[in-house]
Structures are given as structure tokens and as C-alpha cells.
Scaffold this motif. Sequence first.
Motif, PDB file in Angstrom:
ATOM      1  N   ILE A  79       0.854  -1.184   0.000  1.00  0.00           N
ATOM      2  CA  ILE A  79       0.000   0.000   0.000  1.00  0.00           C
ATOM      3  C   ILE A  79       0.893   1.238   0.000  1.00  0.00           C
ATOM      4  O   ILE A  79       1.718   1.411   0.888  1.00  0.00           O
ATOM      5  N   PRO A  80       0.744   2.091  -1.015  1.00  0.00           N
ATOM      6  CA  PRO A  80       1.543   3.310  -1.047  1.00  0.00           C
ATOM      7  C   PRO A  80       1.133   4.287   0.054  1.00  0.00           C
ATOM      8  O   PRO A  80      -0.032   4.334   0.440  1.00  0.00           O
ATOM      9  N   ASN A  81       2.075   5.051   0.547  1.00  0.00           N
ATOM     10  CA  ASN A  81       1.828   6.003   1.628  1.00  0.00           C
ATOM     11  C   ASN A  81       2.128   7.423   1.190  1.00  0.00           C
ATOM     12  O   ASN A  81       3.037   7.658   0.400  1.00  0.00           O
ATOM     13  N   ALA A  82       1.379   8.357   1.749  1.00  0.00           N
ATOM     14  CA  ALA A  82       1.615   9.784   1.541  1.00  0.00           C
ATOM     15  C   ALA A  82       1.122  10.521   2.780  1.00  0.00           C
ATOM     16  O   ALA A  82       0.360   9.988   3.576  1.00  0.00           O
ATOM     17  N   VAL A  83       1.559  11.753   2.921  1.00  0.00           N
ATOM     18  CA  VAL A  83       1.143  12.598   4.038  1.00  0.00           C
ATOM     19  C   VAL A  83       0.519  13.864   3.457  1.00  0.00           C
ATOM     20  O   VAL A  83       1.064  14.452   2.515  1.00  0.00           O
ATOM     21  N   LEU A  84      -0.600  14.278   4.004  1.00  0.00           N
ATOM     22  CA  LEU A  84      -1.260  15.497   3.555  1.00  0.00           C
ATOM     23  C   LEU A  84      -0.491  16.702   4.079  1.00  0.00           C
ATOM     24  O   LEU A  84      -0.257  16.833   5.268  1.00  0.00           O
ATOM     25  N   ASP A  85      -0.094  17.574   3.178  1.00  0.00           N
ATOM     26  CA  ASP A  85       0.633  18.789   3.547  1.00  0.00           C
ATOM     27  C   ASP A  85      -0.259  19.977   3.221  1.00  0.00           C
ATOM     28  O   ASP A  85      -0.474  20.303   2.056  1.00  0.00           O
ATOM     29  N   LEU A  86      -0.772  20.616   4.251  1.00  0.00           N
ATOM     30  CA  LEU A  86      -1.660  21.759   4.056  1.00  0.00           C
ATOM     31  C   LEU A  86      -0.910  23.081   3.989  1.00  0.00           C
ATOM     32  O   LEU A  86      -1.487  24.102   3.650  1.00  0.00           O
ATOM     33  N   GLY A  87       0.358  23.061   4.333  1.00  0.00           N
ATOM     34  CA  GLY A  87       1.120  24.300   4.349  1.00  0.00           C
ATOM     35  C   GLY A  87       0.517  25.262   5.360  1.00  0.00           C
ATOM     36  O   GLY A  87       0.271  24.906   6.501  1.00  0.00           O
ATOM     37  N   LEU A  88       0.256  26.473   4.939  1.00  0.00           N
ATOM     38  CA  LEU A  88      -0.314  27.486   5.828  1.00  0.00           C
ATOM     39  C   LEU A  88      -1.834  27.572   5.722  1.00  0.00           C
ATOM     40  O   LEU A  88      -2.443  28.464   6.301  1.00  0.00           O
ATOM     41  N   ARG A  89      -2.430  26.656   4.969  1.00  0.00           N
ATOM     42  CA  ARG A  89      -3.879  26.682   4.771  1.00  0.00           C
ATOM     43  C   ARG A  89      -4.607  26.494   6.086  1.00  0.00           C
ATOM     44  O   ARG A  89      -4.257  25.646   6.894  1.00  0.00           O
ATOM     45  N   ARG A  90      -5.626  27.295   6.285  1.00  0.00           N
ATOM     46  CA  ARG A  90      -6.458  27.184   7.474  1.00  0.00           C
ATOM     47  C   ARG A  90      -7.328  25.936   7.359  1.00  0.00           C
ATOM     48  O   ARG A  90      -7.992  25.725   6.349  1.00  0.00           O
ATOM     49  N   VAL A  91      -7.310  25.129   8.377  1.00  0.00           N
ATOM     50  CA  VAL A  91      -8.040  23.866   8.346  1.00  0.00           C
ATOM     51  C   VAL A  91      -9.433  24.065   8.928  1.00  0.00           C
ATOM     52  O   VAL A  91      -9.587  24.384  10.099  1.00  0.00           O
ATOM     53  N   THR A  92     -10.437  23.875   8.082  1.00  0.00           N
ATOM     54  CA  THR A  92     -11.823  23.970   8.519  1.00  0.00           C
ATOM     55  C   THR A  92     -12.565  22.718   8.084  1.00  0.00           C
ATOM     56  O   THR A  92     -12.214  22.090   7.086  1.00  0.00           O
ATOM     57  N   THR A  93     -13.590  22.361   8.822  1.00  0.00           N
ATOM     58  CA  THR A  93     -14.379  21.188   8.479  1.00  0.00           C
ATOM     59  C   THR A  93     -15.038  21.395   7.124  1.00  0.00           C
ATOM     60  O   THR A  93     -15.633  22.425   6.864  1.00  0.00           O
ATOM     61  N   GLY A  94     -14.893  20.404   6.248  1.00  0.00           N
ATOM     62  CA  GLY A  94     -15.500  20.471   4.925  1.00  0.00           C
ATOM     63  C   GLY A  94     -14.655  21.171   3.880  1.00  0.00           C
ATOM     64  O   GLY A  94     -15.082  21.325   2.743  1.00  0.00           O
ATOM     65  N   ASN A  95     -13.452  21.593   4.233  1.00  0.00           N
ATOM     66  CA  ASN A  95     -12.568  22.260   3.280  1.00  0.00           C
ATOM     67  C   ASN A  95     -12.348  21.351   2.069  1.00  0.00           C
ATOM     68  O   ASN A  95     -12.225  20.133   2.204  1.00  0.00           O
ATOM     69  N   LYS A  96     -12.243  21.936   0.902  1.00  0.00           N
ATOM     70  CA  LYS A  96     -12.114  21.158  -0.331  1.00  0.00           C
ATOM     71  C   LYS A  96     -10.834  20.342  -0.396  1.00  0.00           C
ATOM     72  O   LYS A  96     -10.757  19.353  -1.114  1.00  0.00           O
ATOM     73  N   VAL A  97      -9.832  20.728   0.369  1.00  0.00           N
ATOM     74  CA  VAL A  97      -8.605  19.944   0.389  1.00  0.00           C
ATOM     75  C   VAL A  97      -8.886  18.541   0.936  1.00  0.00           C
ATOM     76  O   VAL A  97      -8.231  17.571   0.554  1.00  0.00           O
ATOM     77  N   PHE A  98      -9.904  18.410   1.781  1.00  0.00           N
ATOM     78  CA  PHE A  98     -10.276  17.093   2.282  1.00  0.00           C
ATOM     79  C   PHE A  98     -11.041  16.302   1.227  1.00  0.00           C
ATOM     80  O   PHE A  98     -11.076  15.075   1.261  1.00  0.00           O
ATOM     81  N   GLY A  99     -11.643  16.995   0.273  1.00  0.00           N
ATOM     82  CA  GLY A  99     -12.230  16.321  -0.882  1.00  0.00           C
ATOM     83  C   GLY A  99     -11.135  15.690  -1.722  1.00  0.00           C
ATOM     84  O   GLY A  99     -11.244  14.546  -2.172  1.00  0.00           O
ATOM     85  N   VAL A 100     -10.049  16.438  -1.931  1.00  0.00           N
ATOM     86  CA  VAL A 100      -8.901  15.923  -2.668  1.00  0.00           C
ATOM     87  C   VAL A 100      -8.329  14.712  -1.931  1.00  0.00           C
ATOM     88  O   VAL A 100      -8.072  13.666  -2.532  1.00  0.00           O
ATOM     89  N   MET A 101      -8.154  14.848  -0.626  1.00  0.00           N
ATOM     90  CA  MET A 101      -7.578  13.760   0.157  1.00  0.00           C
ATOM     91  C   MET A 101      -8.467  12.511   0.114  1.00  0.00           C
ATOM     92  O   MET A 101      -7.969  11.395  -0.015  1.00  0.00           O
ATOM     93  N   THR A 102      -9.775  12.695   0.190  1.00  0.00           N
ATOM     94  CA  THR A 102     -10.697  11.558   0.117  1.00  0.00           C
ATOM     95  C   THR A 102     -10.554  10.847  -1.221  1.00  0.00           C
ATOM     96  O   THR A 102     -10.550   9.613  -1.286  1.00  0.00           O
ATOM     97  N   GLY A 103     -10.416  11.611  -2.307  1.00  0.00           N
ATOM     98  CA  GLY A 103     -10.204  11.018  -3.623  1.00  0.00           C
ATOM     99  C   GLY A 103      -8.910  10.225  -3.695  1.00  0.00           C
ATOM    100  O   GLY A 103      -8.858   9.137  -4.256  1.00  0.00           O
ATOM    101  N   VAL A 104      -7.854  10.772  -3.104  1.00  0.00           N
ATOM    102  CA  VAL A 104      -6.560  10.082  -3.088  1.00  0.00           C
ATOM    103  C   VAL A 104      -6.666   8.769  -2.309  1.00  0.00           C
ATOM    104  O   VAL A 104      -6.181   7.733  -2.759  1.00  0.00           O
ATOM    105  N   VAL A 105      -7.322   8.809  -1.161  1.00  0.00           N
ATOM    106  CA  VAL A 105      -7.485   7.599  -0.342  1.00  0.00           C
ATOM    107  C   VAL A 105      -8.343   6.578  -1.089  1.00  0.00           C
ATOM    108  O   VAL A 105      -8.001   5.391  -1.143  1.00  0.00           O
ATOM    109  N   ASP A 106      -9.449   7.025  -1.692  1.00  0.00           N
ATOM    110  CA  ASP A 106     -10.302   6.110  -2.453  1.00  0.00           C
ATOM    111  C   ASP A 106      -9.581   5.572  -3.687  1.00  0.00           C
ATOM    112  O   ASP A 106      -9.921   4.501  -4.192  1.00  0.00           O
ATOM    113  N   GLY A 107      -8.586   6.315  -4.160  1.00  0.00           N
ATOM    114  CA  GLY A 107      -7.789   5.870  -5.297  1.00  0.00           C
ATOM    115  C   GLY A 107      -6.757   4.820  -4.936  1.00  0.00           C
ATOM    116  O   GLY A 107      -6.118   4.250  -5.805  1.00  0.00           O
TER     117      GLY A 107
END
Length: 188
Positions: A79-107
Motif C-alpha cells: 500500500i503506497p503512503n503519503a502525508v497530507l501537507d496543508l502548508g499554511l492553509r487554514r483547516v476547517t471542516t468540509g474544506n475542499k482539500v479534504f475532498g482531494v484527500m478523500t479522492g486520493v485515499v479512495d484511489g
Amino acid sequence: MERKIGLQRTRNIICQFVQSRLQGDHILKAMYSKNLEIFGIKSGKTSFSASYIIGLLLAKKVLRQNFFFQEKNENKQAIPNAVLDLGLRRVTTGNKVFGVMTGVVDGGINVPHNEKRFPGYQAGEKFDSDLLNQRIKGEHVREYMQLLKEEDNEKYQKHFSKLIKNKMEGKNYLRVFDHVYKKIDEGI
């Protein structure tokens, strides 16, 4: 370990797999929301649904090239591994970056996470995966379009002008994204 970076701009979402090296970061693969036009998505390229598709497509591209350090799961599969790097992005519930991450995990790529930042999470309640699936499919956009059209047609015309122009309103919005999901399942 590789990093997955998700960046959202006003008109474009950028997702990259980056490998850190002493000489500097090396971009292994990248996917941009403007690439979604190939699949017929001409508007709504920065939505949660589009974010998910970008992550899913990038994961498929990366898995074909086998870039990752891999761990074995209980079935001895790599199983390939990666770490989500948000940089300075403010983390809020429902942020679209979590949509990207969900796609990566489902991929098929392992990204350590929990569901606290996904749409459908409420503190003290059980995680609502149906709400997350509705966001991935774009149901929330269709519902808001319908509501706004009934309540304030002028605002609807202004707010969704690009979707209307590209004939992506109502059920057509869902059909476009369903079509893309089917293409991805078929292996593009």
C-alpha cells in the motif's frame, strides 16, 4: 515518505505528489482542475466534487508509476503512503482539500487521517458518511441551485451563470459528475 499537497486557488485546484530531498522538493505528479474539461466538466471545477475527482485521478496516475515507499497490509499487499501537507492553509471542516484527500485515499493511497474534518462530522455524534457521499456526488450543489431558483431567480441566474451557460444545471450537474466517475471506474 511522499507528501500530497492540495492547493485551492480562486479558479483552479492544484494537487501534487511531492518528494522531499536535500536539494529541494521534487514534484512527482500533479493534477489541476483545469484538466477536468477533458471529461466534460466546463464549470464547477473548484467544487468539492471536482476536488474529489482531482484526488482520485492523481492517485490513479501515481499508482501506475509506482513512486512510493510501500508498507504491507494484513493481506501482504503493498500500500503506497503519503502525508497530507496543508502548508499554511487554514483547516476547517468540509474544506475542499479534504475532498482531494478523500479522492486520493479512495484511489488506493494510504494517507493518515480521521473523519473529524470531513463534511458529515458533528462533535459528539456519529460520522454521517451519507452526507460525505452527497458532497462527493454534488447533491448539495444541485439542492442549493433548486432552492435558489425557487426563492430568487435573479440571484440564481447570476450565481450559477457559468453552470447554466454550460447546461450543467439541476440533474445535469449530477449527470456530468456521474459520467466522470464511470469513466474513472472503467480505467479512463
